[in-house]
Design an enzyme around this catalytic site. Structure first.
Site, PDB file in Angstrom:
ATOM      1  N   SER A  87      -6.073  -2.996   9.362  1.00 29.97           N
ATOM      2  CA  SER A  87      -4.945  -2.495  10.152  1.00 29.97           C
ATOM      3  C   SER A  87      -3.847  -3.551  10.205  1.00 29.97           C
ATOM      4  CB  SER A  87      -5.394  -2.153  11.572  1.00 29.97           C
ATOM      5  OG  SER A  87      -5.640  -3.346  12.308  1.00 29.97           O
TER       6      SER A  87
ATOM      7  N   HIS B 209       0.858  -1.196   0.000  1.00 32.09           N
ATOM      8  CA  HIS B 209       0.000   0.000   0.000  1.00 32.09           C
ATOM      9  C   HIS B 209       0.888   1.237   0.000  1.00 32.09           C
ATOM     10  CE1 HIS B 209      -2.437   2.991   2.638  1.00 32.09           C
ATOM     11  NE2 HIS B 209      -2.727   3.195   1.360  1.00 32.09           N
TER      12      HIS B 209
ATOM     13  N   HIS C 184     -11.631   1.681   1.228  1.00 26.56           N
ATOM     14  CA  HIS C 184     -10.231   1.430   0.850  1.00 26.56           C
ATOM     15  C   HIS C 184      -9.450   0.848   2.005  1.00 26.56           C
ATOM     16  CE1 HIS C 184      -8.987   4.830   3.268  1.00 26.56           C
ATOM     17  NE2 HIS C 184      -7.785   4.859   2.756  1.00 26.56           N
ATOM     18  N   GLY C 185     -10.053   0.796   3.178  1.00 24.28           N
ATOM     19  CA  GLY C 185      -9.390   0.273   4.363  1.00 24.28           C
ATOM     20  C   GLY C 185     -10.384   0.209   5.505  1.00 24.28           C
ATOM     21  N   ALA C 186      -9.850   0.130   6.726  1.00 25.72           N
ATOM     22  CA  ALA C 186     -10.722  -0.035   7.882  1.00 25.72           C
ATOM     23  C   ALA C 186     -11.291   1.281   8.394  1.00 25.72           C
ATOM     24  CB  ALA C 186      -9.952  -0.740   9.005  1.00 25.72           C
TER      25      ALA C 186
ATOM     26  N   SER D  42      -7.176  -8.527   5.934  1.00 27.64           N
ATOM     27  CA  SER D  42      -7.370  -7.785   4.705  1.00 27.64           C
ATOM     28  C   SER D  42      -8.201  -8.674   3.787  1.00 27.64           C
ATOM     29  CB  SER D  42      -6.028  -7.434   4.070  1.00 27.64           C
ATOM     30  OG  SER D  42      -5.294  -6.542   4.897  1.00 27.64           O
TER      31      SER D  42
END
Length: 409
Positions: free
Chosen positions: A286, A170, A317-319, A291
């Protein structure tokens, strides 16, 4: 001017958010045809992280953000956990020694793709600065290609539900994207390239020379980020001694020309992942969380189709942060603790150890405690997406507390 109620009707919100995040997406929506906020959303510069906005023939510099083309890449290898489980500490050390993390680092590896054809692109001529400055930026970009940076940028080794090994990375366009964003924010405010100006939406008409220059350079930064991420991920696969079987790759800070409801629009995603039906993406949690590899749902169910349309075919796009960097780390001024941090490094390391995660680098502002659980935000996106693989982290490598990086998102 449209009323607040009329503006809110242009926005579709997934999940629950604080008032400041909602205010930011409302401010953006005043200038947009439509907007959406993903479930991992939180406050950003001008436009919230997790925000999506569709504009009529214009692009927002602040919407794309400072880390142009930040994104994720994941490679499925031919290896299994049994092949690596006795060597994970050594693997973590070798990744940290081979890949460059942190501020302005030049690539340590002799095979970095510094002669890639992107460096001969005509787009470099779109930089509205003297030739000497353009060449200086090109050389900085050449030396930083394949470096990961700091903040929440990482290299991870994962195992999926079948214990197959994946490599995930990332990061974005590093100093190149940062310089482009800063330069066009200044020009949009009527200042000179290189001047410092407050963050603002900076909507550029794509029919203007300035808009065309920005679009060319944003596109160049996107190619640069793709090349860098794929080189790093493949370098790590070689460290593991594996072969590449599959690649999943996507930007989440970018702008695209797309057709929505029969109308061509410029869709800006800031910390949001494209999720058209059938499109695959890698979304990271995280450092201590799962993921996923996901894809946009392929469905003829009218309710699902309408949700996807409302999301502007986007997902998380993430947590998503629930604690700012300052809250997590605290604040020190002139050697004195002005604000104590809420997360201690010992707590972070204990949490990772309990989950079997080996960490190199990293700091408390990226601890599992400062993020939502990824499964929670994915659930809030409803049936718009489906999860193909869940990846549990084995090795996480990031810039350390001593590595300052101005290009983090």
């Amino acid at each position: 001017m449209a009323s607040r109620q009329a503006i809110r009707e242009r926005i579709f919100v997934f999940g629950r958010h604080d008032e400041e995040t909602l205010r930011q997406i409302e401010d953006v929506a005043r200038h947009a045809v439509r907007a959406a906020l993903m479930a991992d959303g939180h406050v950003g510069y001008v436009m919230p992280i997790g925000g999506v906005a569709a504009f009529e023939h214009a692009v927002s510099v602040a919407g794309v953000g400072f880390d142009i083309a930040c994104g994720n890449a994941a490679i499925l290898t031919d290896l299994y956990l049994d092949d690596l489980k006795d060597h994970l500490e050594e693997i973590a050390d070798e990744i940290q020694a081979t890949i460059s993390f942190g501020l302005g680092r030049t690539n340590r590896a002799p095979d970095a793709p510094v002669d890639h054809p992107l460096f001969e692109s005509e787009a470099w001529d779109a930089i509205p600065a003297p030739r000497s400055e353009r060449e200086e930026l090109r050389e900085k970009a050449r030396m930083q290609l394949g470096t990961v940076g700091g903040g929440n940028h990482y290299v991870d080794v994962f195992a999926d539900e079948e214990d197959r090994i994946w490599v995930g990375v990332h990061f974005g366009s590093r100093g190149l994207g940062y310089t482009i964003a800063r330069g066009f924010l200044a020009l949009a405010a009527g200042k000179k390239w290189g001047d410092s100006v407050p963050e603002h939406l900076a909507l550029l008409d794509l029919g203007s020379e300035l808009g065309q220059r920005y679009w060319a350079l944003m596109t160049l930064a996107g190619e640069y980020a793709y090349v860098g991420r794929e080189w790093v991920a493949r370098k790590v696969v070689s460290i593991l001694g594996g072969q590449e079987l599959d690649l999943v790759h996507n930007h989440h800070n970018f702008a695209w020309r797309e057709v929505h409801d029969g109308r061509e629009l410029i869709v800006v995603r800031k910390g949001a992942t494209p999720a058209w039906p059938g499109q695959r993406s890698f979304v990271g949690g995280s450092m201590g969380d799962l993921s996923v590899i996901l894809r946009g749902t392929e469905s003829e169910n009218p309710e699902v189709v309408e949700l996807q349309r409302s999301a502007l075919y986007s997902t998380v796009h993430g947590a998503g942060r629930i604690m700012s960097r300052t809250e997590a780390k605290g604040k020190i001024r002139k050697g004195k603790v002005v604000q104590p941090g809420r997360v201690r490094r010992e707590e972070m390391l204990e949490a990772l150890k309990s989950r079997g995660v080996i960490l190199r680098g990293g700091d408390v502002d990226e601890a599992p405690q400062v993020y939502r659980p990824l499964e929670e935000v994915l659930a809030a996106q409803g049936p718009t997406i489906e999860i193909l693989h869940r990846l549990r982290p084995l090795v996480v490598v990031m810039a350390g507390p001593e590595d300052f990086d101005p290009y983090k998102d």
